[in-house]
Design a protein around this motif. Structure first.
Motif, PDB file in Angstrom:
ATOM      1  N   ALA A  37       0.833  -1.207   0.000  1.00  0.00           N
ATOM      2  CA  ALA A  37       0.000   0.000   0.000  1.00  0.00           C
ATOM      3  C   ALA A  37       0.870   1.261   0.000  1.00  0.00           C
ATOM      4  CB  ALA A  37      -0.936   0.003   1.203  1.00  0.00           C
ATOM      5  N   VAL A  38       1.909   1.264   0.792  1.00  0.00           N
ATOM      6  CA  VAL A  38       2.814   2.424   0.826  1.00  0.00           C
ATOM      7  C   VAL A  38       3.533   2.547  -0.517  1.00  0.00           C
ATOM      8  CG1 VAL A  38       4.852   3.420   1.938  1.00  0.00           C
ATOM      9  CG2 VAL A  38       3.105   2.320   3.327  1.00  0.00           C
ATOM     10  N   ALA A  39       3.935   1.412  -1.096  1.00  0.00           N
ATOM     11  CA  ALA A  39       4.593   1.437  -2.406  1.00  0.00           C
ATOM     12  C   ALA A  39       3.644   1.958  -3.481  1.00  0.00           C
ATOM     13  CB  ALA A  39       5.088   0.041  -2.770  1.00  0.00           C
ATOM     14  N   ALA A  40       2.369   1.600  -3.393  1.00  0.00           N
ATOM     15  CA  ALA A  40       1.384   2.100  -4.357  1.00  0.00           C
ATOM     16  C   ALA A  40       1.209   3.609  -4.214  1.00  0.00           C
ATOM     17  CB  ALA A  40       0.049   1.387  -4.165  1.00  0.00           C
ATOM     18  N   ASN A  41       1.199   4.103  -2.986  1.00  0.00           N
ATOM     19  CA  ASN A  41       1.130   5.545  -2.756  1.00  0.00           C
ATOM     20  C   ASN A  41       2.361   6.236  -3.346  1.00  0.00           C
ATOM     21  OD1 ASN A  41      -1.186   6.577  -0.847  1.00  0.00           O
ATOM     22  ND2 ASN A  41      -0.650   4.517  -0.162  1.00  0.00           N
ATOM     23  N   TYR A  42       3.510   5.633  -3.138  1.00  0.00           N
ATOM     24  CA  TYR A  42       4.747   6.176  -3.692  1.00  0.00           C
ATOM     25  C   TYR A  42       4.676   6.233  -5.217  1.00  0.00           C
ATOM     26  CZ  TYR A  42       9.541   6.698  -5.091  1.00  0.00           C
ATOM     27  OH  TYR A  42      10.676   7.159  -5.698  1.00  0.00           O
ATOM     28  N   LEU A  43       4.214   5.129  -5.822  1.00  0.00           N
ATOM     29  CA  LEU A  43       4.112   5.089  -7.280  1.00  0.00           C
ATOM     30  C   LEU A  43       3.130   6.121  -7.824  1.00  0.00           C
ATOM     31  CD1 LEU A  43       4.331   1.335  -8.318  1.00  0.00           C
ATOM     32  CD2 LEU A  43       5.864   3.206  -8.940  1.00  0.00           C
ATOM     33  N   LEU A  44       2.034   6.344  -7.111  1.00  0.00           N
ATOM     34  CA  LEU A  44       1.084   7.371  -7.527  1.00  0.00           C
ATOM     35  C   LEU A  44       1.781   8.733  -7.582  1.00  0.00           C
ATOM     36  CD1 LEU A  44      -1.756   8.437  -8.187  1.00  0.00           C
ATOM     37  CD2 LEU A  44      -2.138   8.617  -5.713  1.00  0.00           C
ATOM     38  N   GLY A  45       2.510   9.055  -6.539  1.00  0.00           N
ATOM     39  CA  GLY A  45       3.254  10.311  -6.523  1.00  0.00           C
ATOM     40  C   GLY A  45       4.302  10.371  -7.619  1.00  0.00           C
ATOM     41  N   ALA A  46       4.987   9.249  -7.856  1.00  0.00           N
ATOM     42  CA  ALA A  46       6.019   9.218  -8.888  1.00  0.00           C
ATOM     43  C   ALA A  46       5.427   9.413 -10.279  1.00  0.00           C
ATOM     44  CB  ALA A  46       6.780   7.896  -8.824  1.00  0.00           C
ATOM     45  N   LEU A  47       4.275   8.818 -10.522  1.00  0.00           N
ATOM     46  CA  LEU A  47       3.634   8.986 -11.828  1.00  0.00           C
ATOM     47  C   LEU A  47       3.174  10.428 -12.044  1.00  0.00           C
ATOM     48  CD1 LEU A  47       1.638   5.655 -12.149  1.00  0.00           C
ATOM     49  CD2 LEU A  47       3.723   6.335 -13.352  1.00  0.00           C
ATOM     50  N   VAL A  48       2.638  11.039 -11.017  1.00  0.00           N
ATOM     51  CA  VAL A  48       2.240  12.450 -11.142  1.00  0.00           C
ATOM     52  C   VAL A  48       3.496  13.319 -11.302  1.00  0.00           C
ATOM     53  CG1 VAL A  48       1.100  14.386  -9.996  1.00  0.00           C
ATOM     54  CG2 VAL A  48       0.066  12.118  -9.926  1.00  0.00           C
ATOM     55  N   GLY A  49       4.571  12.962 -10.623  1.00  0.00           N
ATOM     56  CA  GLY A  49       5.837  13.673 -10.796  1.00  0.00           C
ATOM     57  C   GLY A  49       6.362  13.543 -12.217  1.00  0.00           C
ATOM     58  N   LEU A  50       6.150  12.385 -12.821  1.00  0.00           N
ATOM     59  CA  LEU A  50       6.558  12.180 -14.204  1.00  0.00           C
ATOM     60  C   LEU A  50       5.729  13.054 -15.149  1.00  0.00           C
ATOM     61  CD1 LEU A  50       8.516  10.509 -15.878  1.00  0.00           C
ATOM     62  CD2 LEU A  50       6.756   8.766 -16.058  1.00  0.00           C
ATOM     63  N   VAL A  51       4.436  13.153 -14.892  1.00  0.00           N
ATOM     64  CA  VAL A  51       3.584  14.053 -15.677  1.00  0.00           C
ATOM     65  C   VAL A  51       4.063  15.498 -15.502  1.00  0.00           C
ATOM     66  CG1 VAL A  51       1.245  14.984 -15.912  1.00  0.00           C
ATOM     67  CG2 VAL A  51       1.581  12.524 -15.627  1.00  0.00           C
ATOM     68  N   TYR A  52       4.393  15.861 -14.275  1.00  0.00           N
ATOM     69  CA  TYR A  52       4.915  17.200 -13.982  1.00  0.00           C
ATOM     70  C   TYR A  52       6.195  17.461 -14.780  1.00  0.00           C
ATOM     71  CZ  TYR A  52       6.743  21.099 -11.210  1.00  0.00           C
ATOM     72  OH  TYR A  52       7.240  22.313 -10.809  1.00  0.00           O
ATOM     73  N   LEU A  53       7.092  16.478 -14.795  1.00  0.00           N
ATOM     74  CA  LEU A  53       8.351  16.614 -15.528  1.00  0.00           C
ATOM     75  C   LEU A  53       8.092  16.806 -17.020  1.00  0.00           C
ATOM     76  CD1 LEU A  53      11.473  16.494 -15.540  1.00  0.00           C
ATOM     77  CD2 LEU A  53      11.252  14.018 -15.802  1.00  0.00           C
ATOM     78  N   ARG A  54       7.162  16.047 -17.584  1.00  0.00           N
ATOM     79  CA  ARG A  54       6.823  16.192 -19.008  1.00  0.00           C
ATOM     80  C   ARG A  54       6.237  17.578 -19.283  1.00  0.00           C
ATOM     81  NH1 ARG A  54       8.648  14.216 -22.962  1.00  0.00           N
ATOM     82  NH2 ARG A  54       6.720  14.089 -24.092  1.00  0.00           N
ATOM     83  N   MET A  55       5.359  18.044 -18.392  1.00  0.00           N
ATOM     84  CA  MET A  55       4.785  19.379 -18.566  1.00  0.00           C
ATOM     85  C   MET A  55       5.875  20.446 -18.495  1.00  0.00           C
ATOM     86  SD  MET A  55       1.322  18.975 -16.297  1.00  0.00           S
ATOM     87  CE  MET A  55       0.746  20.657 -16.507  1.00  0.00           C
ATOM     88  N   LEU A  56       6.808  20.260 -17.579  1.00  0.00           N
ATOM     89  CA  LEU A  56       7.916  21.205 -17.441  1.00  0.00           C
ATOM     90  C   LEU A  56       8.781  21.212 -18.692  1.00  0.00           C
ATOM     91  CD1 LEU A  56       9.498  23.176 -15.632  1.00  0.00           C
ATOM     92  CD2 LEU A  56      10.754  21.191 -14.764  1.00  0.00           C
ATOM     93  N   SER A  57       9.092  20.049 -19.226  1.00  0.00           N
ATOM     94  CA  SER A  57       9.942  19.982 -20.417  1.00  0.00           C
ATOM     95  C   SER A  57       9.250  20.600 -21.628  1.00  0.00           C
ATOM     96  CB  SER A  57      10.374  18.548 -20.704  1.00  0.00           C
ATOM     97  OG  SER A  57       9.264  17.754 -21.055  1.00  0.00           O
ATOM     98  N   ARG A  58       7.941  20.405 -21.734  1.00  0.00           N
ATOM     99  CA  ARG A  58       7.207  21.043 -22.835  1.00  0.00           C
ATOM    100  C   ARG A  58       7.195  22.559 -22.670  1.00  0.00           C
ATOM    101  NH1 ARG A  58       2.566  16.718 -22.748  1.00  0.00           N
ATOM    102  NH2 ARG A  58       3.516  15.169 -24.093  1.00  0.00           N
TER     103      ARG A  58
END
Length: 122
Positions: A37-58
């Motif tokens: 469950a904690v790992a799933a929470n971590y992954l959720l944050g990481a995926l949103v962070g990845l979206v953030y990174l893509r938005m930043l690069s664009r």
């Protein structure tokens, strides 16, 4: 100029790939040490962070062309994630926040590699 665009596109792909790899490695470690469950929470944050990174690069790619400054929509993404984490009982704020920050680990890896390459070629 095309060479610059190509190398920037390669950098973007590299950052996404390394961020995914680092996120998965950390999530597996977290699952073993804490819980799935904690790992799933971590992954959720990481995926949103990845979206953030893509938005930043664009946004960076558009600077000087159609924009003169970076927008704040990325901030809304982060705030929305934290609000969601505080409102949904099964979500935990700290693992989500740390997952979101994983893209910064990737940026640090890139900086260290760049500095290492430049110091060895000098």
């Amino acid at each position: 100029m095309d060479s610059g665009k190509g190398s920037y596109a390669q950098l973007q792909l590299w950052l996404v790939g390394v961020t995914l790899a680092v996120s998965l490695a950390i999530a597996i470690c977290v699952a073993f040490v804490y819980s799935v469950a904690v790992a799933a929470n971590y992954l959720l944050g990481a995926l949103v962070g990845l979206v953030y990174l893509r938005m930043l690069s664009r946004g960076v790619a558009e600077l000087g062309k159609s924009r003169n400054r970076l927008g704040v929509t990325r901030l809304a993404l982060f705030v929305g994630l934290i609000v969601l984490a505080t409102q949904v009982e099964s979500l935990q704020v700290l693992p989500i926040f740390l997952g979101f920050m994983t893209y910064k680990v990737t940026l640090l890896i890139h900086i260290v590699q760049t500095l290492t390459r430049s110091s060895s070629s000098a």
